[in-house]
Design a protein around this motif. Sequence first.
Motif, PDB file in Angstrom:
ATOM      1  N   LYS A  98      40.961  46.460  39.066  1.00 21.11           N
ATOM      2  CA  LYS A  98      40.224  45.654  40.038  1.00 21.11           C
ATOM      3  C   LYS A  98      40.445  46.187  41.454  1.00 21.11           C
ATOM      4  CE  LYS A  98      41.824  41.530  38.948  1.00 21.11           C
ATOM      5  NZ  LYS A  98      42.736  41.767  37.821  1.00 21.11           N
ATOM      6  N   ALA A  99      41.639  46.703  41.727  1.00 21.41           N
ATOM      7  CA  ALA A  99      41.998  47.059  43.103  1.00 21.41           C
ATOM      8  C   ALA A  99      42.011  48.557  43.364  1.00 21.41           C
ATOM      9  CB  ALA A  99      43.370  46.480  43.432  1.00 21.41           C
ATOM     10  N   VAL A 144      37.263  46.511  47.816  1.00 22.50           N
ATOM     11  CA  VAL A 144      36.862  45.326  47.055  1.00 22.50           C
ATOM     12  C   VAL A 144      37.996  44.318  47.131  1.00 22.50           C
ATOM     13  CG1 VAL A 144      36.564  44.489  44.686  1.00 22.50           C
ATOM     14  CG2 VAL A 144      35.348  46.531  45.426  1.00 22.50           C
ATOM     15  N   THR A 167      39.297  40.685  45.195  1.00 22.90           N
ATOM     16  CA  THR A 167      39.038  39.772  44.072  1.00 22.90           C
ATOM     17  C   THR A 167      40.038  38.627  44.123  1.00 22.90           C
ATOM     18  OG1 THR A 167      40.550  40.855  42.528  1.00 22.90           O
ATOM     19  CG2 THR A 167      38.285  41.682  42.585  1.00 22.90           C
ATOM     20  N   GLY A 183      39.902  37.975  38.972  1.00 24.59           N
ATOM     21  CA  GLY A 183      38.627  38.692  38.948  1.00 24.59           C
ATOM     22  C   GLY A 183      37.417  37.772  38.895  1.00 24.59           C
ATOM     23  N   ARG A 204      36.294  35.837  41.200  1.00 24.84           N
ATOM     24  CA  ARG A 204      35.571  36.008  42.457  1.00 24.84           C
ATOM     25  C   ARG A 204      35.787  37.440  42.933  1.00 24.84           C
ATOM     26  NH1 ARG A 204      36.655  32.763  47.702  1.00 24.84           N
ATOM     27  NH2 ARG A 204      38.204  31.776  46.389  1.00 24.84           N
ATOM     28  N   ARG A 205      34.724  38.064  43.451  1.00 22.15           N
ATOM     29  CA  ARG A 205      34.809  39.464  43.847  1.00 22.15           C
ATOM     30  C   ARG A 205      33.852  39.728  44.995  1.00 22.15           C
ATOM     31  NH1 ARG A 205      32.412  44.436  43.035  1.00 22.15           N
ATOM     32  NH2 ARG A 205      33.752  46.141  42.333  1.00 22.15           N
ATOM     33  N   ASP A 206      34.319  40.420  46.042  1.00 24.85           N
ATOM     34  CA  ASP A 206      33.461  40.774  47.171  1.00 24.85           C
ATOM     35  C   ASP A 206      33.741  42.199  47.617  1.00 24.85           C
ATOM     36  OD1 ASP A 206      31.799  38.469  48.267  1.00 24.85           O
ATOM     37  OD2 ASP A 206      33.743  37.472  48.021  1.00 24.85           O
ATOM     38  N   GLU A 207      32.694  42.842  48.132  1.00 24.40           N
ATOM     39  CA  GLU A 207      32.872  44.124  48.809  1.00 24.40           C
ATOM     40  C   GLU A 207      33.660  43.863  50.087  1.00 24.40           C
ATOM     41  OE1 GLU A 207      31.742  47.108  47.583  1.00 24.40           O
ATOM     42  OE2 GLU A 207      31.144  45.904  45.840  1.00 24.40           O
ATOM     43  N   ASP A 222      47.546  42.127  49.244  1.00 20.54           N
ATOM     44  CA  ASP A 222      47.112  41.584  47.948  1.00 20.54           C
ATOM     45  C   ASP A 222      48.304  41.129  47.099  1.00 20.54           C
ATOM     46  OD1 ASP A 222      44.565  42.311  48.723  1.00 20.54           O
ATOM     47  OD2 ASP A 222      44.168  43.575  46.973  1.00 20.54           O
ATOM     48  N   LYS A 236      46.188  37.819  51.075  1.00 15.75           N
ATOM     49  CA  LYS A 236      44.987  37.446  50.312  1.00 15.75           C
ATOM     50  C   LYS A 236      44.791  35.945  50.165  1.00 15.75           C
ATOM     51  CE  LYS A 236      43.997  38.672  45.869  1.00 15.75           C
ATOM     52  NZ  LYS A 236      43.754  39.679  44.813  1.00 15.75           N
TER      53      LYS A 236
END
Length: 233
Positions: A11-12, A29, A31, A35, A37-40, A191, A204
């Motif tokens: 994910k990271a 990215v 999250t 995972g 929720r996920r955003d650029e 994170d 985060k």
Amino acid sequence: MLNMNPAYEGKAKVVYDLGDRLLMKFKDVVTAGDGARRDEAPGKGALAAKTTAILFQKIDVPHHFLSYEPPDSIVVEKLQMIPLEVIVRFFAYGSYLRRMRVEPLREFSRPIVEFHLKDDTLHDPLVLEDDIVEAKMADRGELAQMKDMALRAAAQLRDFFASRGLQLLDVKFEFGRSSSGLKLADEISGDTIRVLYHGEHLDKEYYRKTGDVRGLLERYRKLLELISLEQLR
Ligand SMILES: Nc1ncnc2c1ncn2[C@@H]1O[C@H](COP(=O)(O)OP(=O)(O)OP(=O)(O)O)[C@@H](O)[C@H]1O
Ligand SMILES: [Mg+2]
């Protein structure tokens, strides 16, 4: 580098195999919720890579970090990973508050170490040492070593952060095996830590609570700025 095939993509990070080393490229990215929720997050990769590079160099415990590769990558020693997350808590927060009835930010009389199974579908559950030994993920000696190393590394980070006006609430480590024993691995970034600056999260948690990516990037920039400052004398 660019024409290499990734050995693994999480994910990271995207991980490239360099033989006995790995190149880890941090993704732009963010999250949350395993995972869900996920955003650029443009620029986050560089911020997390730099933060990780600086923080590993503050730790006097064996670790995998070898070099920072600007802007968004690090080179590390390739290890045989143990699929656990080792959390050290100085203050009550996060999943601790879902398991114990204490007020948020209660300071523990001594740091608490937890082992969690690294498994998103099970939501990284807290596990017992007996569970880990039974599953042959690690033996009792390794468990004792991981605890000791995690506690020492966390205390060193806490003291370093304190010198920059930052309060470390908790930190999540991963460990791997090398021919010369256990080493701290993965990343140490916004994170994987919870850290307060004048009571505000520079980690985060801010995104988990607000979903605001720009605000998160501002906070990661502030965190990096504070840990990059030359030590004042
Ligand atoms: N020194 C190392 N040697 C081998 N693997 C490593 C090392 N350090 C970290 N890793 C692994 O590399 C991967 C890094 O990618 P990333 O963090 O994006 O993925 P993930 O942890 O599997 O999944 P996610 O973080 O998305 O839950 C992780 O699986 C991590 O355990
Ligand atoms: Mg990860």
